[in-house]
Design an enzyme around this catalytic site. Structure first.
Site, mmCIF file in Angstrom:
data_model
loop_
_atom_site.group_PDB
_atom_site.id
_atom_site.type_symbol
_atom_site.label_atom_id
_atom_site.label_comp_id
_atom_site.label_asym_id
_atom_site.label_seq_id
_atom_site.Cartn_x
_atom_site.Cartn_y
_atom_site.Cartn_z
ATOM 1 N N ASP A 259 8.094 -0.052 20.431
ATOM 2 C CA ASP A 259 7.974 1.065 19.485
ATOM 3 C C ASP A 259 8.640 2.325 20.057
ATOM 4 O O ASP A 259 8.529 3.399 19.459
ATOM 5 C CB ASP A 259 6.509 1.323 19.116
ATOM 6 C CG ASP A 259 5.657 1.737 20.304
ATOM 7 O OD1 ASP A 259 6.174 1.760 21.445
ATOM 8 O OD2 ASP A 259 4.460 2.036 20.106
ATOM 9 N N HIS B 244 -0.197 6.922 8.016
ATOM 10 C CA HIS B 244 0.713 5.911 8.577
ATOM 11 C C HIS B 244 2.145 6.102 8.056
ATOM 12 O O HIS B 244 3.103 6.149 8.826
ATOM 13 C CB HIS B 244 0.155 4.538 8.207
ATOM 14 C CG HIS B 244 0.991 3.356 8.575
ATOM 15 N ND1 HIS B 244 0.633 2.462 9.561
ATOM 16 C CD2 HIS B 244 2.170 2.891 8.078
ATOM 17 C CE1 HIS B 244 1.560 1.509 9.667
ATOM 18 N NE2 HIS B 244 2.508 1.743 8.764
ATOM 19 N N GLU B 245 2.291 6.254 6.762
ATOM 20 C CA GLU B 245 3.635 6.389 6.171
ATOM 21 C C GLU B 245 4.322 7.668 6.641
ATOM 22 O O GLU B 245 5.525 7.680 6.898
ATOM 23 C CB GLU B 245 3.565 6.351 4.646
ATOM 24 C CG GLU B 245 2.976 5.080 4.042
ATOM 25 C CD GLU B 245 3.595 3.791 4.542
ATOM 26 O OE1 GLU B 245 4.756 3.807 4.992
ATOM 27 O OE2 GLU B 245 2.912 2.756 4.517
ATOM 28 N N GLN C 117 2.186 -4.747 22.639
ATOM 29 C CA GLN C 117 1.224 -5.464 21.785
ATOM 30 C C GLN C 117 1.953 -6.552 21.019
ATOM 31 O O GLN C 117 3.059 -6.337 20.530
ATOM 32 C CB GLN C 117 0.581 -4.420 20.855
ATOM 33 C CG GLN C 117 -0.174 -4.958 19.683
ATOM 34 C CD GLN C 117 -0.863 -3.845 18.877
ATOM 35 O OE1 GLN C 117 -1.258 -2.809 19.401
ATOM 36 N NE2 GLN C 117 -0.998 -4.078 17.589
ATOM 37 N N LEU D 146 0.847 -1.196 0.000
ATOM 38 C CA LEU D 146 0.000 0.000 0.000
ATOM 39 C C LEU D 146 0.874 1.235 0.000
ATOM 40 O O LEU D 146 0.555 2.237 -0.621
ATOM 41 C CB LEU D 146 -0.883 0.021 1.253
ATOM 42 C CG LEU D 146 -1.913 -1.081 1.413
ATOM 43 C CD1 LEU D 146 -2.576 -0.972 2.775
ATOM 44 C CD2 LEU D 146 -2.957 -1.000 0.306
HETATM 45 N N1 ARG Z 1 1.829 -1.743 4.922
HETATM 46 C C1 ARG Z 1 2.125 -0.366 5.045
HETATM 47 C C2 ARG Z 1 3.345 -0.087 5.942
HETATM 48 O O1 ARG Z 1 3.796 -0.881 6.724
HETATM 49 C C3 ARG Z 1 0.931 0.490 5.416
HETATM 50 C C4 ARG Z 1 -0.314 -0.070 5.973
HETATM 51 C C5 ARG Z 1 -1.366 1.014 6.034
HETATM 52 N N2 ARG Z 1 -2.644 0.577 6.580
HETATM 53 C C6 ARG Z 1 -3.820 1.138 6.283
HETATM 54 N N3 ARG Z 1 -4.902 0.747 6.895
HETATM 55 N N4 ARG Z 1 -3.981 2.057 5.413
HETATM 56 O O2 ARG Z 1 3.956 0.975 5.923
HETATM 57 ZN ZN ZN Z 2 4.263 0.812 8.390
HETATM 58 CA CA CA Z 3 5.131 0.749 23.396
#
Ligand code: ARG
Ligand code: ZN
Ligand code: CA
Length: 253
Positions: free
Chosen positions: A185, A162-163, A193, A122
């Site tokens: 993290d 996220h990125e 987690q 993604l």
């Molecule tokens: N797989 C990607 C990463 O580790 C992003 C995942 C994003 N998830 C989402 N629900 N849009 O960077």
């Molecule tokens: Zn990621």
């Molecule tokens: Ca933590």
């Protein structure tokens, strides 16, 4: 930090087909989502479980499409480049004009976002401290922004949220140790987690002895669906702030 930092963004739309050449509207929708998610004005923040409402963060970071290009000329902040490549991988070819992509703008002044037909991911990001030529994030055109070519369940712009978290030095919330419990993290207010969560989990989802509240699967740095992630924590905001104070301090003025 108490003042808002605004990050100028350049979006490189590297496309072969007309579909991949996403609309300006779709790009603007992504900038809106980033601003909502990083300022805690996302409407779904109301779904944050009561036990975590106090640690949910307004990161005081905003994003805007660049209005000045590297030479000082006015720009829309969008660079559209035609390619003959059917798809891109995570080898950074999309970041180089001579490899069928589009060269980065100076990484100390712009957040570079490349949107292309990325497969099978993604998105992916470069952490702070890497080469400026490859700095920024890459997002596939079906998981960028809202509407247009964005496809469920990744159609709410959260892949970019996220990125960009990685670009600001955030790690995955489960600590990247698969499903083991030792991974960290490096943020103290996120629960320990086991592994990533997917789809749309129900609260609470317990792992690694983190009962009663369980995993913070609604965190942007988990792997849940776009509609199931809606918060950063104050600890994560501090970590991003530290990144802006040091590795990415060129964005502070
Ligand atoms: N797989 C990607 C990463 O580790 C992003 C995942 C994003 N998830 C989402 N629900 N849009 O960077
Ligand atoms: Zn990621
Ligand atoms: Ca933590």
């Amino acid at each position: 930090r108490t003042e808002v930092v605004t990050i100028p963004v350049v979006v490189h739309v590297v496309h072969r087909t007309e579909e991949e050449n996403i609309s300006t509207e779709q790009i603007e929708s992504q900038i809106r989502v980033l601003n909502q998610d990083y300022r805690k004005t996302n409407p779904d923040a109301e779904k944050i479980p009561a036990v975590w409402r106090d640690i949910a963060a307004d990161t005081l970071i905003e994003f805007k499409l660049a209005d000045t290009d590297p030479s000082g000329a006015p720009t829309s902040g969008v660079v559209r480049v035609r390619t003959s490549r059917e798809r891109f991988g995570d080898d950074d070819a999309v970041k180089f004009t001579d490899k069928g992509g589009s060269d980065a703008w100076p990484a100390d002044r712009y957040l570079n976002i490349w949107v292309c037909n990325l497969q099978p991911w993604l998105g992916y990001a470069q952490f702070p401290g890497g080469a400026p030529e490859t700095d920024g994030v890459v997002v596939t055109y079906t998981a960028f922004g809202v509407g247009g070519t964005a496809k469920a369940p990744f159609d709410l712009g959260r892949t970019t949220t996220h990125e960009v978290g990685h670009w600001l030095n955030l790690r995955h919330i489960w600590g990247d140790d698969d499903t083991a419990c030792y991974g960290d993290d490096f943020v103290s207010d996120t629960p320990n987690q086991g592994g990533p969560n997917f789809g749309e989990p129900t609260f609470p989802t317990v792992s690694c002895g983190n009962a009663p509240n369980g995993d913070m699967f609604m965190n942007f740095m988990d792997y849940t669906d776009d509609r199931a992630m809606y918060m950063f924590t104050k600890g994560q905001a501090e970590r991003m702030d530290a990144c802006l104070a040091e590795a990415r301090s060129s964005f502070l003025d």
